[in-house]
Write a protein that holds these residues in place. Structure first.
Motif, short mmCIF file in Angstrom:
data_model
loop_
_atom_site.label_atom_id
_atom_site.label_comp_id
_atom_site.label_asym_id
_atom_site.label_seq_id
_atom_site.Cartn_x
_atom_site.Cartn_y
_atom_site.Cartn_z
N LYS A 3 0.85 -1.19 0.00
CA LYS A 3 0.00 0.00 0.00
C LYS A 3 0.89 1.25 0.00
O LYS A 3 2.01 1.24 0.48
CB LYS A 3 -0.91 0.01 1.23
CG LYS A 3 -1.86 -1.19 1.29
CD LYS A 3 -2.81 -1.21 0.11
CE LYS A 3 -3.81 -2.37 0.20
NZ LYS A 3 -4.69 -2.43 -0.99
N ARG A 4 0.32 2.35 -0.54
CA ARG A 4 1.09 3.58 -0.66
C ARG A 4 0.33 4.76 -0.08
O ARG A 4 -0.88 4.90 -0.29
CB ARG A 4 1.39 3.88 -2.14
CG ARG A 4 2.25 2.83 -2.83
CD ARG A 4 2.65 3.34 -4.20
NE ARG A 4 3.51 2.39 -4.88
CZ ARG A 4 3.10 1.58 -5.83
NH1 ARG A 4 1.84 1.60 -6.22
NH2 ARG A 4 3.95 0.76 -6.42
N VAL A 5 1.06 5.62 0.65
CA VAL A 5 0.48 6.83 1.25
C VAL A 5 1.33 8.03 0.88
O VAL A 5 2.56 7.98 0.97
CB VAL A 5 0.41 6.71 2.79
CG1 VAL A 5 -0.10 8.01 3.41
CG2 VAL A 5 -0.48 5.54 3.20
N ILE A 6 0.67 9.09 0.44
CA ILE A 6 1.35 10.38 0.25
C ILE A 6 1.01 11.27 1.43
O ILE A 6 -0.15 11.35 1.85
CB ILE A 6 0.89 11.07 -1.06
CG1 ILE A 6 1.65 10.49 -2.26
CG2 ILE A 6 1.13 12.58 -1.00
CD1 ILE A 6 1.34 11.18 -3.58
N ILE A 7 2.04 11.92 1.98
CA ILE A 7 1.84 12.91 3.05
C ILE A 7 2.36 14.25 2.55
O ILE A 7 3.52 14.35 2.14
CB ILE A 7 2.57 12.50 4.34
CG1 ILE A 7 2.09 11.12 4.82
CG2 ILE A 7 2.37 13.55 5.43
CD1 ILE A 7 2.80 10.61 6.06
N SER A 8 1.50 15.26 2.57
CA SER A 8 1.89 16.55 2.00
C SER A 8 1.77 17.68 3.01
O SER A 8 0.93 17.65 3.90
CB SER A 8 1.00 16.87 0.78
OG SER A 8 -0.36 16.97 1.17
N ALA A 116 -8.88 12.95 -8.26
CA ALA A 116 -8.54 11.66 -8.88
C ALA A 116 -9.26 10.50 -8.19
O ALA A 116 -9.03 9.34 -8.52
CB ALA A 116 -7.03 11.45 -8.81
N GLY A 117 -10.11 10.82 -7.20
CA GLY A 117 -10.87 9.77 -6.52
C GLY A 117 -10.11 9.08 -5.41
O GLY A 117 -10.53 8.02 -4.91
N ILE A 118 -9.00 9.67 -4.98
CA ILE A 118 -8.21 9.08 -3.89
C ILE A 118 -8.71 9.65 -2.57
O ILE A 118 -8.86 10.87 -2.44
CB ILE A 118 -6.72 9.41 -4.09
CG1 ILE A 118 -6.19 8.71 -5.35
CG2 ILE A 118 -5.89 8.99 -2.88
CD1 ILE A 118 -4.94 9.31 -5.90
N PRO A 119 -9.00 8.81 -1.59
CA PRO A 119 -9.48 9.33 -0.30
C PRO A 119 -8.42 10.21 0.37
O PRO A 119 -7.23 9.90 0.32
CB PRO A 119 -9.77 8.07 0.52
CG PRO A 119 -9.01 6.97 -0.15
CD PRO A 119 -8.91 7.33 -1.60
N THR A 120 -8.86 11.29 0.99
CA THR A 120 -7.94 12.22 1.63
C THR A 120 -8.27 12.40 3.11
O THR A 120 -9.44 12.33 3.50
CB THR A 120 -7.95 13.60 0.94
OG1 THR A 120 -9.26 14.18 1.05
CG2 THR A 120 -7.56 13.49 -0.52
N LEU A 363 -8.85 4.30 5.50
CA LEU A 363 -9.24 4.86 4.21
C LEU A 363 -8.60 4.14 3.03
O LEU A 363 -8.95 4.39 1.88
CB LEU A 363 -8.85 6.35 4.14
CG LEU A 363 -9.54 7.28 5.15
CD1 LEU A 363 -9.03 8.70 4.98
CD2 LEU A 363 -11.04 7.24 4.96
N VAL A 364 -7.61 3.26 3.32
CA VAL A 364 -6.97 2.51 2.24
C VAL A 364 -7.97 1.53 1.66
O VAL A 364 -8.57 0.75 2.37
CB VAL A 364 -5.71 1.77 2.77
CG1 VAL A 364 -5.14 0.87 1.68
CG2 VAL A 364 -4.67 2.77 3.25
N LYS A 365 -8.12 1.58 0.34
CA LYS A 365 -9.12 0.73 -0.32
C LYS A 365 -8.68 -0.74 -0.26
O LYS A 365 -7.51 -1.03 -0.44
CB LYS A 365 -9.28 1.18 -1.77
CG LYS A 365 -9.95 2.55 -1.89
CD LYS A 365 -10.05 2.98 -3.35
CE LYS A 365 -10.70 4.34 -3.46
NZ LYS A 365 -10.73 4.84 -4.84
#
Length: 365
Positions: A3-8, A116-120, A363-365
């Protein structure tokens, strides 16, 4: 497939260190999880995040200056460029979830992720929500907050009151006093004042301390002083003139657990991270909120503590007149110190990073 997570986000330590704490908690819970940070080019996250062992990509985003400035003319172009780059980062990395911790970069990244439909997920550190997070909240799946009453800014059903994530090493500093004294070269027989102005320094605090250093030394105290980059040479010159070894000056302190461990009293700005760390370390504090923080959120953070008799507050405009006087009074008032310690400890949330990480993983699908 992992799984991949972006943190901004980023811009200040108050955004960066909570982000790193969340990343660490995520990887503790899911060791093969991939984490990518997205920051603003030229900001401190581009140095601090790789130092913590994570990859970071920079966006050319900047903030709008409040005063009239030619730099503001470039803002729309940098925003469009940042949105375009954020979209490309999302396409390349293909995150399962995107987390925003505040700061310039979180806006473009979370906006493009949600489109893009990615949960935030938003992590709002302050007691007064910023404009960017209020806008992003409409599309966010979850909003993790550190203070009660945040339904004034966000949809109530999305809110989780979990506190601010801080580094694990600050959870218990009481056993580290001896190590801290040795590390900073301080004496065990003198009371220690720890001065910190946030990761960028604090001019009013620095100037007030500079003017009152001799009084602190005359009173038999020692000082650990984090000045920030802009004031370090001035501070060194002031200490050299006094000819004392009781004042230790640093541009930046990475070993914050040891700094809290040696402190009898702390002077600090009232950024969300500093407040959360003070709660965990349970230190008597005098807060001097930065008056130009967006929406004056530092004053609101400080007042939350003051209302529960968990800290003292001095307005920035009064620092030169009042700070040294009030510090000397508190250093000598052990009853008041104990009252502040007891009350600030009640506000600590030591499991915040793990609790937020669990919300991210949901929230990860």
């Amino acid at each position: 497939m992992s799984k991949r997570v972006i943190i901004s986000g980023g811009g200040t330590g108050g955004h960066i260190y909570p982000a790193i704490a969340i990343a660490n908690a995520l990887q503790q819970q899911v060791p093969d999880l991939e984490v990518l940070f997205v920051g603003a080019l030229g900001k401190m996250e581009m140095e601090k995040v790789p130092r913590a062992g994570y990859e970071i990509v920079g966006l050319p985003i900047v903030g709008i200056k409040r005063e009239l400035s030619l730099d503001n003319l470039a803002f729309p172009f940098k925003l469009v460029n940042s949105l375009s780059k954020a979209r490309q980062i999302i396409r390349d990395f293909r995150p399962d979830v995107a987390v925003g911790v505040g700061g310039f970069a979180s806006g473009p990244l979370l906006m493009m992720a949600s489109l893009a439909g990615i949960p935030t997920l938003i992590q709002e550190q302050n007691s007064y929500a910023g404009i960017t997070n209020k806008l992003l909240a409409k599309r966010a799946k979850k909003i993790c907050v550190a203070y009660p009453g945040m339904e004034a800014f966000f949809p109530k059903e999305k809110i989780a009151l979990l506190g601010n994530p801080v580094r694990n090493d600050i959870v218990d500093v009481s056993s580290k006093r001896k190590a801290g004294l040795a590390h900073f070269g301080l004496s065990d027989s003198d009371k220690t004042l720890f001065i910190m102005g946030g990761s960028l320094g604090a001019r009013s605090i620095n100037e007030s301390m500079d003017a009152g250093l001799s009084k602190l030394i005359e009173a038999g105290h020692q000082v650990l002083w984090q000045t920030g980059k802009a004031y370090i040479e001035t501070a060194k010159a002031a200490v050299a003139k006094l000819g004392t070894n009781k004042i230790k000056v640093f541009e930046f302190i990475y070993e914050m657990d040891l700094a809290y461990a040696v402190a009898d009293v702390v002077i600090s700005r009232a950024g969300a991270l500093s407040v959360s760390e003070l709660c965990l370390a349970a230190k008597p504090a005098i807060l001097v909120p930065y008056p130009l923080a967006s929406e004056d959120h530092q004053t609101k953070n400080a007042l939350t503590l003051v209302s529960q008799e968990a800290a003292l507050l001095i307005r920035d405009s009064r620092a030169k007149e009042d700070l040294i006087r009030d510090v000397l009074a508190l250093m000598n008032d052990l009853v008041k110190q104990e009252e502040l310690k007891t009350n600030i400890r009640k506000l600590a949330r030591p499991s915040a990073a793990n609790d937020i990480a669990l919300e991210v993983l949901k929230l990860v699908k």
